[in-house]
Design a protein around this motif. Sequence first.
Motif, mmCIF file in Angstrom:
data_model
loop_
_atom_site.group_PDB
_atom_site.id
_atom_site.type_symbol
_atom_site.label_atom_id
_atom_site.label_comp_id
_atom_site.label_asym_id
_atom_site.label_seq_id
_atom_site.Cartn_x
_atom_site.Cartn_y
_atom_site.Cartn_z
ATOM 1 N N PRO A 1 -6.122 -4.194 13.199
ATOM 2 C CA PRO A 1 -7.265 -3.299 12.984
ATOM 3 C C PRO A 1 -7.637 -3.147 11.516
ATOM 4 O O PRO A 1 -8.821 -3.187 11.160
ATOM 5 C CB PRO A 1 -6.782 -1.972 13.591
ATOM 6 N N ALA A 2 -6.626 -2.983 10.636
ATOM 7 C CA ALA A 2 -6.911 -2.836 9.206
ATOM 8 C C ALA A 2 -7.460 -4.131 8.623
ATOM 9 O O ALA A 2 -8.350 -4.111 7.762
ATOM 10 C CB ALA A 2 -5.648 -2.406 8.462
ATOM 11 N N ALA B 1 -11.073 -4.418 9.620
ATOM 12 C CA ALA B 1 -11.885 -3.495 8.812
ATOM 13 C C ALA B 1 -12.093 -4.039 7.409
ATOM 14 O O ALA B 1 -13.180 -3.911 6.836
ATOM 15 C CB ALA B 1 -11.214 -2.125 8.766
ATOM 16 N N GLY C 1 -14.780 -6.623 7.494
ATOM 17 C CA GLY C 1 -16.073 -6.188 8.012
ATOM 18 C C GLY C 1 -16.386 -6.725 9.386
ATOM 19 O O GLY C 1 -17.526 -6.623 9.859
ATOM 20 N N GLY D 1 -13.395 -6.882 15.103
ATOM 21 C CA GLY D 1 -12.012 -6.900 15.586
ATOM 22 C C GLY D 1 -11.524 -8.318 15.793
ATOM 23 O O GLY D 1 -12.310 -9.282 15.742
#
Length: 247
Positions: free
Chosen positions: A180-181, A184, A187, A190
């Motif tokens: 998830p990080a 993120a 951009g 997932g």
Amino acid sequence: MTAPDTTLAPRRFRPNPVAALFVLVGVAILAVLGTWQVQRLQWKSDLIRKIESRTDAPPVPLPAVVEDPESWDYRPVLVTGRFLHDKELYLGPRTLTPPRGPKQAGFHVLTPFARDDGSGILLVDRGFVPNDRRDPGTRAEGQVQGTVTIQGIARVPQGRAWMQPENRPAENFWFAYDLPAMAAATGLPGFDPLVMQAGPAENPGGLPVGGQTLVQIKNDHLSYAITWYGLALTLAIFFIVASYRRA
């Protein structure tokens, strides 16, 4: 006058009750630890057999939806799509060891891979890059463009171990997987629940160096079990010998 009797009294088993209790508890604990290592030995042996059987299987297309990631761990797979090189991540520190090349320090390049069926984005560990080649401009030949079919080993990403440092997303440097990080930071919406470790096929220009999947798993549990059982036997023998005393 009667001469003193110098005959030694025979030795008899005369254990100290308190010492006997402590020895009994100690032997029990050591025996439990030995039995636990025997169970771990069986588990590790089964795991090694499973991994070897999977890695020796022929590659198959990775399904669009992976409902049970664990069932795909260590399986050779094929995926078609295109690399998103402008969003690559760096996992380290890592070391390249022979025979894949001279021993040197560096990191692994993780590149998002957009699947051509539109099912999602797979994170691909393309392999090792030395520290002085982190800049993609220094290895432009290896930035493969267009639609390609790649082969590698599917892996369930392992999270951060308790002794590992925290990831540094601001520096785009990762010590452990955090999907998830990572998504993120790039951009992207997932990543698929599996990651692919690229196979040993050489990239143009020689970098990244693929084929970094490690399947050598240590199995030292038999020696651990022998150690614990040996300590239990030694403690019991020492107590028995020490408990034979003269009256």
